[in-house]
Design an enzyme around this catalytic site. Structure first.
Site, mmCIF file in Angstrom:
data_model
loop_
_atom_site.group_PDB
_atom_site.id
_atom_site.type_symbol
_atom_site.label_atom_id
_atom_site.label_comp_id
_atom_site.label_asym_id
_atom_site.label_seq_id
_atom_site.Cartn_x
_atom_site.Cartn_y
_atom_site.Cartn_z
ATOM 1 N N ARG A 1 8.684 -32.921 10.970
ATOM 2 C CA ARG A 1 7.559 -32.626 11.878
ATOM 3 C C ARG A 1 6.854 -31.338 11.482
ATOM 4 O O ARG A 1 5.663 -31.162 11.784
ATOM 5 C CB ARG A 1 8.050 -32.532 13.323
ATOM 6 N N GLY B 1 2.247 -0.400 6.394
ATOM 7 C CA GLY B 1 2.899 0.376 7.447
ATOM 8 C C GLY B 1 3.569 -0.505 8.481
ATOM 9 O O GLY B 1 4.731 -0.311 8.833
ATOM 10 N N ASP C 1 0.860 -1.183 0.000
ATOM 11 C CA ASP C 1 0.000 0.000 0.000
ATOM 12 C C ASP C 1 0.900 1.239 0.000
ATOM 13 O O ASP C 1 2.130 1.141 -0.171
ATOM 14 C CB ASP C 1 -0.993 -0.037 1.177
ATOM 15 N N HIS C 2 0.292 2.417 0.198
ATOM 16 C CA HIS C 2 1.063 3.668 0.189
ATOM 17 C C HIS C 2 2.114 3.702 1.301
ATOM 18 O O HIS C 2 3.204 4.212 1.101
ATOM 19 C CB HIS C 2 0.105 4.860 0.325
ATOM 20 N N ARG D 1 2.573 -30.138 10.767
ATOM 21 C CA ARG D 1 1.912 -28.930 11.278
ATOM 22 C C ARG D 1 1.316 -28.103 10.142
ATOM 23 O O ARG D 1 0.221 -27.530 10.282
ATOM 24 C CB ARG D 1 2.911 -28.123 12.108
ATOM 25 N N HIS E 1 10.545 -23.544 9.274
ATOM 26 C CA HIS E 1 9.460 -24.188 10.019
ATOM 27 C C HIS E 1 8.091 -24.004 9.374
ATOM 28 O O HIS E 1 7.252 -24.891 9.480
ATOM 29 C CB HIS E 1 9.397 -23.620 11.448
HETATM 30 C C1 RB5 Z 1 -2.087 2.582 6.549
HETATM 31 O O1 RB5 Z 1 -2.143 3.796 7.208
HETATM 32 C C2 RB5 Z 1 -1.793 1.460 7.539
HETATM 33 O O2 RB5 Z 1 -2.896 1.238 8.357
HETATM 34 C C3 RB5 Z 1 -1.414 0.194 6.808
HETATM 35 O O3 RB5 Z 1 -0.326 0.437 5.993
HETATM 36 C C4 RB5 Z 1 -0.991 -0.988 7.645
HETATM 37 O O4 RB5 Z 1 -0.018 -0.649 8.577
HETATM 38 C C5 RB5 Z 1 -2.063 -1.817 8.218
HETATM 39 O O5 RB5 Z 1 -1.814 -2.862 8.831
#
Ligand code: RB5
Length: 159
Positions: A138, A72, A14-15, A142, A104
């Protein structure tokens, strides 16, 4: 010395994970690893599940392909990617977890927190992840139990 995987790697973020994702993509490409980037491409705010899904659906784990996801914290993408059948996405935060996620858990996606880790550390963890093999034994038992928790894949209805 085990040779790192030379199979394709699929990256996405994501950003919040964008700078880290781009850094890893560029360093891996420079070292000759085939990398496909599913985005995001701009700093505009996007929803991490969309990119987690793209990476998770794009990789073919049976061919040894692996994914790299960044948001993030790395938490959101790991939760989302693990909803996809056959995906074992691991949030990695040091050298040991990079190694154990493969030894693992036979993880096929490494998840990283773009706001939490340095790019250099993350690149080192990715390289450890790429060059470490599943131990089987093993641990396979799992993983079989994890797979048994997955809902069956449903055929699409033609109606
Ligand atoms: C975005 O602000 C943030 O929530 C996302 O990148 C992430 O960390 C979510 O788990």
């Amino acid at each position: 010395m085990i040779e790192p995987l030379k199979t394709r790697i699929v990256v996405g973020s994501d950003h919040a994970g964008l700078p880290l994702k781009n850094f890893l993509r560029d360093r891996l490409s420079e070292s000759g690893v085939p990398v496909d980037d599913v985005g995001t491409e701009t700093p505009d705010s996007v929803d991490y599940p969309d990119f987690a899904e793209k990476v998770a659906r794009e990789i073919r784990p049976e061919s040894g392909e692996i994914g790299i996801l960044a948001c993030g914290t790395g938490i959101g993408v790991s939760i989302a990617a693990n909803k996809i059948h056959g995906i074992r996405a691991a949030l990695v935060y040091n050298d040991e977890t990079a190694s154990l996620a493969r030894q693992h858990n036979n993880a096929n996606i490494i998840c990283l927190g773009g706001r939490e880790v340095s790019p250099e550390d993350a690149l080192r963890w990715v390289r450890i992840f790429m060059s470490t093999r599943f131990e089987g034994g093993r641990h396979q038992r799992r993983l079989d139990k994890i797979a048994a928790l997955e809902p069956p894949v449903r055929e699409h209805s033609s109606s």
